[in-house]
Design a protein around this motif. Structure first.
Motif, short mmCIF file in Angstrom:
data_model
loop_
_atom_site.label_atom_id
_atom_site.label_comp_id
_atom_site.label_asym_id
_atom_site.label_seq_id
_atom_site.Cartn_x
_atom_site.Cartn_y
_atom_site.Cartn_z
N GLU A 1 1.03 -1.13 0.02
CA GLU A 1 0.05 0.30 -0.49
C GLU A 1 1.13 1.15 0.06
O GLU A 1 0.48 2.17 -0.68
CB GLU A 1 -1.51 -0.59 1.51
CG GLU A 1 -2.58 -1.25 1.20
CD GLU A 1 -2.66 -0.81 -0.51
OE1 GLU A 1 -3.25 -0.38 -0.27
OE2 GLU A 1 -2.57 -2.51 -1.15
N LYS A 2 1.78 0.99 0.87
CA LYS A 2 2.89 2.30 0.68
C LYS A 2 3.78 2.29 -0.42
O LYS A 2 3.34 3.68 -1.02
CB LYS A 2 4.14 2.32 1.84
CG LYS A 2 4.93 3.32 2.09
CD LYS A 2 5.94 2.74 3.25
CE LYS A 2 6.92 3.79 3.38
NZ LYS A 2 7.92 3.80 4.73
N GLN B 1 0.84 3.52 -2.87
CA GLN B 1 -0.16 5.16 -2.85
C GLN B 1 1.28 6.08 -3.27
O GLN B 1 0.84 7.68 -3.57
CB GLN B 1 -0.09 5.62 -1.25
CG GLN B 1 -0.13 6.73 -0.29
CD GLN B 1 -1.68 7.17 -1.44
OE1 GLN B 1 -2.42 6.10 -1.10
NE2 GLN B 1 -2.23 8.31 -1.55
N SER B 2 2.11 5.81 -2.93
CA SER B 2 3.76 6.88 -4.18
C SER B 2 3.62 7.12 -5.05
O SER B 2 4.05 7.98 -5.77
CB SER B 2 5.41 6.35 -3.25
OG SER B 2 5.15 5.14 -3.47
N LEU C 1 1.22 6.93 -6.56
CA LEU C 1 -0.52 7.60 -7.16
C LEU C 1 -0.18 8.86 -6.79
O LEU C 1 -0.98 9.76 -7.70
CB LEU C 1 -1.14 6.63 -5.60
CG LEU C 1 -2.64 5.47 -6.76
CD1 LEU C 1 -2.92 5.06 -4.79
CD2 LEU C 1 -3.23 5.63 -7.65
N ILE C 2 0.47 9.20 -5.46
CA ILE C 2 1.07 10.44 -5.75
C ILE C 2 1.10 11.46 -6.48
O ILE C 2 1.27 11.94 -7.70
CB ILE C 2 1.80 11.11 -4.48
CG1 ILE C 2 1.09 10.59 -3.38
CG2 ILE C 2 2.63 12.28 -4.66
CD1 ILE C 2 1.65 10.58 -2.41
N ARG D 1 -0.68 12.05 -9.84
CA ARG D 1 -2.41 12.38 -9.34
C ARG D 1 -2.37 13.14 -9.97
O ARG D 1 -1.91 14.03 -10.49
CB ARG D 1 -2.04 12.99 -8.27
CG ARG D 1 -3.15 13.93 -7.91
CD ARG D 1 -3.00 15.42 -6.24
NE ARG D 1 -2.81 13.67 -4.89
CZ ARG D 1 -2.20 13.65 -4.09
NH1 ARG D 1 -1.53 14.91 -3.97
NH2 ARG D 1 -1.81 12.81 -3.24
#
Length: 153
Positions: free
Chosen positions: A64-65, A68-69, A71-72, A75
């Motif tokens: 997940e980490k 998330q990185s 996805l950032i 964005r």
């Protein structure tokens, strides 16, 4: 599976289907206690990975980490979320295929950089700014200048 809303353990699977890339099973669940519906994913994990940070500290690999990185970095880019999910799965599979239980954070960053370069140039530069620890605008100029040279070559 515990309900993320009321924490009841009395949940039921309503629907199961493979994800688009076939690397996971998507399950729709419903809590009998509060009635909430939520989705879970079941993935094959070949081995427990441990990440060795730059400081030498070790911590368990957290998918997940990683997601998330990425996805950032992606964005507000017009990238299909399924494509990003497949990319995250690809990075995880590559790490597991190394055959090692411990992997350096730099190896993960290099794999992500390699993939983002193909996926989206803006996300690539965004991720690079964190991965390569840009300190000032000149760092961006230098990096994008090198990127431009490699594209022309």
């Amino acid at each position: 599976m515990r309900c993320p809303f009321c924490h009841s353990e009395d949940t039921q699977v309503k629907d199961s289907r493979p994800t688009e890339d076939g690397t996971a099973i998507r399950r729709r669940r419903q809590c009998h206690n509060c009635g909430a519906r939520f989705t879970t994913f079941e993935r094959v994990q070949l081995r427990e990975l441990v990440v060795i940070k730059k400081s030498g500290k070790k911590e368990p690999f957290d998918r997940e980490k990683l997601a998330q990185s990425i996805l950032i970095a992606c964005r507000k880019r017009d990238i299909d979320p399924d494509r990003i999910e497949r990319f995250v799965s690809s990075v995880q599979r590559q790490l597991e295929a190394l055959g090692e239980t411990e992997v350096e954070a730099g190896q993960i960053g290099a794999l992500v950089m390699q993939g983002l370069e193909q996926l989206d140039p803006v996300a690539y530069v965004r991720f690079a700014s964190v991965y390569k620890d840009f300190r000032e605008a000149k760092d961006f100029e230098t990096f994008v200048g090198q990127l431009s040279k490699s594209v022309k070559a």
